[in-house]
Design a protein around this motif. Structure first.
Motif, mmCIF file in Angstrom:
data_model
loop_
_atom_site.group_PDB
_atom_site.id
_atom_site.type_symbol
_atom_site.label_atom_id
_atom_site.label_comp_id
_atom_site.label_asym_id
_atom_site.label_seq_id
_atom_site.Cartn_x
_atom_site.Cartn_y
_atom_site.Cartn_z
ATOM 1 N N GLY A 1 0.800 -1.222 0.000
ATOM 2 C CA GLY A 1 0.000 0.000 0.000
ATOM 3 C C GLY A 1 0.829 1.267 0.000
ATOM 4 O O GLY A 1 0.320 2.341 0.290
ATOM 5 N N ASP A 2 2.124 1.145 -0.366
ATOM 6 C CA ASP A 2 3.000 2.305 -0.296
ATOM 7 C C ASP A 2 4.016 2.225 -1.436
ATOM 8 O O ASP A 2 3.814 1.495 -2.403
ATOM 9 N N ARG A 3 5.125 2.951 -1.299
ATOM 10 C CA ARG A 3 6.139 3.002 -2.345
ATOM 11 C C ARG A 3 6.995 1.744 -2.408
ATOM 12 O O ARG A 3 7.666 1.495 -3.410
ATOM 13 N N LEU A 4 6.994 0.978 -1.328
ATOM 14 C CA LEU A 4 7.879 -0.178 -1.254
ATOM 15 C C LEU A 4 7.267 -1.405 -1.899
ATOM 16 O O LEU A 4 6.056 -1.603 -1.868
ATOM 17 N N ALA B 1 1.883 12.582 -11.497
ATOM 18 C CA ALA B 1 0.991 11.490 -11.888
ATOM 19 C C ALA B 1 0.473 10.821 -10.629
ATOM 20 O O ALA B 1 0.675 11.310 -9.510
ATOM 21 N N ASP B 2 -0.196 9.698 -10.816
ATOM 22 C CA ASP B 2 -0.706 8.960 -9.655
ATOM 23 C C ASP B 2 0.388 8.105 -9.027
ATOM 24 O O ASP B 2 0.576 8.106 -7.807
ATOM 25 N N ILE B 3 1.106 7.349 -9.842
ATOM 26 C CA ILE B 3 2.230 6.543 -9.379
ATOM 27 C C ILE B 3 3.297 6.526 -10.472
ATOM 28 O O ILE B 3 3.005 6.774 -11.643
ATOM 29 N N ASN B 4 4.519 6.217 -10.077
ATOM 30 C CA ASN B 4 5.640 6.227 -11.023
ATOM 31 C C ASN B 4 6.509 4.991 -10.812
ATOM 32 O O ASN B 4 7.205 4.884 -9.807
ATOM 33 N N PRO B 5 6.497 4.042 -11.738
ATOM 34 C CA PRO B 5 7.273 2.819 -11.542
ATOM 35 C C PRO B 5 8.775 2.975 -11.727
ATOM 36 O O PRO B 5 9.539 2.091 -11.332
ATOM 37 N N ILE B 6 9.246 4.088 -12.331
ATOM 38 C CA ILE B 6 10.688 4.245 -12.556
ATOM 39 C C ILE B 6 11.283 5.398 -11.753
ATOM 40 O O ILE B 6 12.440 5.756 -11.944
ATOM 41 N N GLY B 7 10.510 5.974 -10.845
ATOM 42 C CA GLY B 7 10.984 7.146 -10.108
ATOM 43 C C GLY B 7 12.147 6.872 -9.174
ATOM 44 O O GLY B 7 12.759 7.803 -8.664
ATOM 45 N N GLY B 8 12.458 5.607 -8.935
ATOM 46 C CA GLY B 8 13.605 5.260 -8.100
ATOM 47 C C GLY B 8 14.680 4.539 -8.872
ATOM 48 O O GLY B 8 15.525 3.858 -8.278
ATOM 49 N N ILE B 9 14.699 4.666 -10.196
ATOM 50 C CA ILE B 9 15.653 3.941 -11.038
ATOM 51 C C ILE B 9 16.475 4.946 -11.841
ATOM 52 O O ILE B 9 15.948 5.914 -12.386
ATOM 53 N N SER B 10 17.766 4.701 -11.929
ATOM 54 C CA SER B 10 18.652 5.637 -12.617
ATOM 55 C C SER B 10 18.523 5.516 -14.130
ATOM 56 O O SER B 10 18.104 4.490 -14.666
ATOM 57 N N LYS B 11 18.911 6.576 -14.805
ATOM 58 C CA LYS B 11 18.895 6.579 -16.273
ATOM 59 C C LYS B 11 19.810 5.488 -16.823
ATOM 60 O O LYS B 11 19.474 4.813 -17.809
ATOM 61 N N THR B 12 20.960 5.311 -16.186
ATOM 62 C CA THR B 12 21.909 4.298 -16.643
ATOM 63 C C THR B 12 21.299 2.909 -16.581
ATOM 64 O O THR B 12 21.396 2.116 -17.531
ATOM 65 N N ASP B 13 20.636 2.607 -15.472
ATOM 66 C CA ASP B 13 20.004 1.294 -15.328
ATOM 67 C C ASP B 13 18.824 1.133 -16.291
ATOM 68 O O ASP B 13 18.568 0.040 -16.795
ATOM 69 N N PRO C 1 4.344 9.545 -6.042
ATOM 70 C CA PRO C 1 4.779 8.348 -5.311
ATOM 71 C C PRO C 1 5.410 7.334 -6.268
ATOM 72 O O PRO C 1 4.790 6.933 -7.255
ATOM 73 N N SER C 2 6.645 6.971 -5.979
ATOM 74 C CA SER C 2 7.416 6.158 -6.907
ATOM 75 C C SER C 2 7.841 4.839 -6.286
ATOM 76 O O SER C 2 8.045 4.750 -5.072
ATOM 77 N N TYR C 3 7.979 3.852 -7.132
ATOM 78 C CA TYR C 3 8.538 2.562 -6.711
ATOM 79 C C TYR C 3 9.952 2.803 -6.186
ATOM 80 O O TYR C 3 10.796 3.381 -6.864
#
Length: 714
Positions: free
Chosen positions: A237-240, A541-553, A661-663
């Motif tokens: 129910g959260d970002r984790l 947005a509502d949620i962001n699945p890549i908000g915790g992932i670097s451009k390189t990855d 809110p991001s993953y």
């Protein structure tokens, strides 16, 4: 000689405050464990309430409901004949504790509160619970009347103790306690505890799993013993995203492992372990024997007049000890493909959404977001083919399909749930529009494509009519202020249009009982860190699945997905130059993200890691990078880059207060909401640190080579 005992641990997809659902998943795990002959079952941390209840843990209602669910579990006949280790919060003497409740045949043996609480990074357990600071001490706990009627008990032990059966000894530790320097399992093992359970609520981060494994294998290799690790799995129910990977280890070797990413709500891992192997391993290490003999830590034994070994430990040809196996790791690219995809599925099905809407720009970030949705669809279709009735029921419900419908391909599901849109302007290139269209076709999203120049012109005209001033782009002679304002209005209008289309596309498509779509953001962690995004633009947005992932990855992930998912169109996204396409393109000028930012994405990842993980301010970051980046860069160049990063990080820090809110996938996430608690009004010049940096640069430039003893600089 052997002494075989079958034990069970599990991954459970629990949900905060879903008391009845959590109860049912616990019961299912017990049923499976018993079916496989297990005599001990351990579940995740706080599995009755769900781990991520946060400030709901401050509500006494929650504790009442947990006892009500626990009562329904232990009073059932089908939970008898197995030692149960179940996690839930408990109020003892008006103090809240994070506890394990150990029971057998409907009677509570004792309650073990958590000793060392997780209280850094994403965790705030000290906000909700109090640690049990009375090592090896036990008190009396008065059971609630509801439980008294079921168990026939009034008082049970509460504290730091272990269970002694007729043939072995069992102790429990909880999550964070494994990560502490003086873990409880050390003292337990020296006092003869042979089986140790660990109930966890451990979240996924890229490249993190190996640390967890190293701790478990190292602990059991040094101390000997059987170690059962259970973990929460799914979006609570959260970002984790809790990534499961329940396992069983014996004397430093893995004998059973659960999956790390899966859509299964209940996964039980069992193994027959030989306690004689534990005894032989410990007895063969003389130094361990000496330490055990002189150890002054003695745990109170709670006696259970039962044997865990079946048939009184008589030989059973149907049971053989589990053999050591290689531990399976996912690559970072696979982690990106699987973790955020599982998180999205949990979010969508639990909010009973109609689907997703993604502004598809033709760049790599929105491309990666779209491919993660595709990966989600792949996982759902695979689970349906394997007979996962829960996933199939959820898919039918979300897709608004009849009871006979089964998605045959990921595209079948995506065509029902996934909506994309290219919002072009005169600044958009044919290449980005084409890439967006082709990707939508391959994934089979419902795609719309339009130009929004008239909308942008209308807003700019309104400003001109009101003020008498017309802003123009910098390349046409305008100021930086005008240039930025003209870019920002495009980005913000895209956000407004995204929500308009997300709300009305289900109506356009006549989707039965269709509500609004969930809008997906696609800003990566490096852009968030640098603040290279417009506040309230389409990154909102509502949620962001890549908000915790670097451009390189993300680039590596797209290269991987191109082959793994057989989508060659993705190669075009990898080779394209990252650009916002918010300024006019001329024969002499093409907007570039890295030029605009004044730093590369690779540098941003380094800055982010040093700032958050290494806890560096401007001065200490400069000193670290001075050693690493010279002589490739001069001291003055290193100083300029560090100062530039901290300046833009500081002036854009306010954007993190409203970030989508991001993953959570990266240790240096700048998420202001819970993970990165820094102020958002900071002097961006960092004046004193800058003076110290300048002093070091001057001293370095005074020599042929910078061989300065940095630590001596004042």
């Amino acid at each position: 000689m052997s002494h075989l005992v079958t034990v069970a641990t599990c991954n459970l997809n629990q949900w905060a405050l879903d008391f009845e659902g959590n109860r049912d998943r616990i019961l299912e795990s017990i049923r499976i464990a018993k079916e496989r002959g297990a005599r001990l079952r351990v579940g995740p941390e706080l599995e009755v309430s769900g781990y991520g209840c946060l400030d709901h843990f401050l509500e006494n209602d929650l504790y009442l409901h947990c006892w009500e669910m626990y009562a329904q579990i232990i009073k059932r006949e089908d939970t008898r004949g197995i030692l149960l280790d179940i996690g839930m919060p408990v109020l003892h003497k008006n103090v809240r504790y994070n506890c394990r409740l150990l029971s057998f045949d409907g009677r509570i043996l004792f309650i073990r509160p958590k000793i060392w609480l997780a209280n850094d990074g994403n965790y705030r357990e000290m906000r909700f619970f109090t640690p049990w600071m009375k090592a090896t001490q036990v008190e009396e706990f008065l059971l609630p009347p509801l439980i008294q009627k079921i168990t026939g008990q009034r008082i049970v032990p509460f504290g730091d103790a272990v269970i002694r059966t007729l043939d072995t000894c069992i102790g429990a530790e909880t999550c964070e306690e494994l990560f502490t320097p003086q873990s409880p399992h050390i003292a337990m093992s020296l006092d003869g505890v042979e089986i140790i359970t660990n109930s966890s609520g451990s979240h996924h981060e890229l490249r993190k799993l190996n640390r967890r494994l190293e701790l478990i294998t190292s602990a059991t290799r040094r101390c000997g013993g059987v170690y059962l690790y259970a973990n929460q799995r799914g979006c609570d129910g959260d970002r984790l995203y809790y990534d499961g990977c329940a396992l069983i280890a014996v004397n430093g070797k893995i004998v059973a492992q659960g999956s790390q990413f899966s859509l299964k709500d209940v996964e039980v891992v069992t193994a027959a372990v030989d306690l004689e192997e534990v005894r032989n391993h410990r007895a063969s290490i003389i130094s361990r024997g000496l330490q055990a003999a002189e150890s002054k830590v003695v745990f109170q034994r709670i006696d259970l007049e039962e044997e865990l070994a079946p048939m009184g430990n008589r030989f059973n040809p149907k049971i053989s000890p589990a053999k050591a196996r290689e531990f399976h790791y996912h690559t970072p690219e696979e982690e990106i493909a699987l973790g955020p995809a599982c998180w999205l599925w949990d979010y969508l099905r639990r909010c009973n959404g109609t689907g997703f809407f993604l502004p598809l720009s033709g760049g790599i970030d929105s491309c990666a977001t779209a491919v993660i949705v595709h990966s989600m669809c792949r996982l759902v279709v695979q689970e349906c083919k394997e007979g996962n009735e829960q996933v199939l029921a959820d898919a039918r419900k979300l897709a608004r399909k009849d009871p006979e419908w089964v998605p045959a391909t990921p595209q079948d599901l995506a065509s029902c749930l996934f909506h994309t849109c290219f919002m072009g302007t005169t600044n958009s290139s044919k290449d980005t529009r084409s890439r967006a269209r082709e990707l939508a076709k391959v994934i089979s999203s419902y795609h719309v494509d339009f130009n929004m120049d008239n909308v942008v012109s209308s807003v700019v005209s309104l400003f001109e009519i009101t003020t008498g001033k017309k802003p123009i782009y910098k390349i046409f002679g305008g100021s930086q202020v005008e240039n930025l304002a003209l870019q920002n209005i495009q980005a913000r209008l895209r956000m407004v249009l995204a929500y308009l289309f997300a709300q009305l596309l289900p109506w356009v498509r006549r989707i039965p009982n269709g509500g609004s779509l969930l809008v997906l953001g696609s800003a990566n962690v490096d852009e968030c860190l640098r603040g290279y995004l417009t506040k309230y633009d389409c990154s909102s947005a509502d949620i962001n699945p890549i908000g915790g992932i670097s451009k390189t990855d993300l680039k590596k992930f797209i290269s991987y997905a191109s082959k793994a998912f057989d989508m060659p169109i993705l190669d075009e996204f990898v080779s394209a130059t990252p650009t916002a396409e918010l300024e006019p393109t001329t024969k002499d000028y093409v907007q570039s993200d890295e030029i605009d930012m004044g730093m590369t994405y690779e540098e941003l990842s380094i800055f982010g890691y040093l700032r958050k993980v290494e806890k560096c301010g401007p001065y200490s970051m400069f000193l670290k990078l001075l050693h690493e980046w010279t002589p490739r860069l001069s001291p003055a160049q290193v100083a300029e880059k560090v100062k530039r990063f901290f300046f833009f990080y500081a002036i854009n820090r306010h954007k993190q207060t409203v970030i989508t809110p991001s993953y959570h996938a990266e240790q240096y996430s700048p998420d202001d909401n819970r993970f990165d608690l820094r102020p958002f009004l900071i002097n961006p010049r960092f004046a004193w640190a800058s003076k110290k940096i300048d002093q070091v640069v001057e001293q370095c430039e005074g020599k042929d080579a910078c061989e300065l003893d940095i630590m001596s600089v004042e």
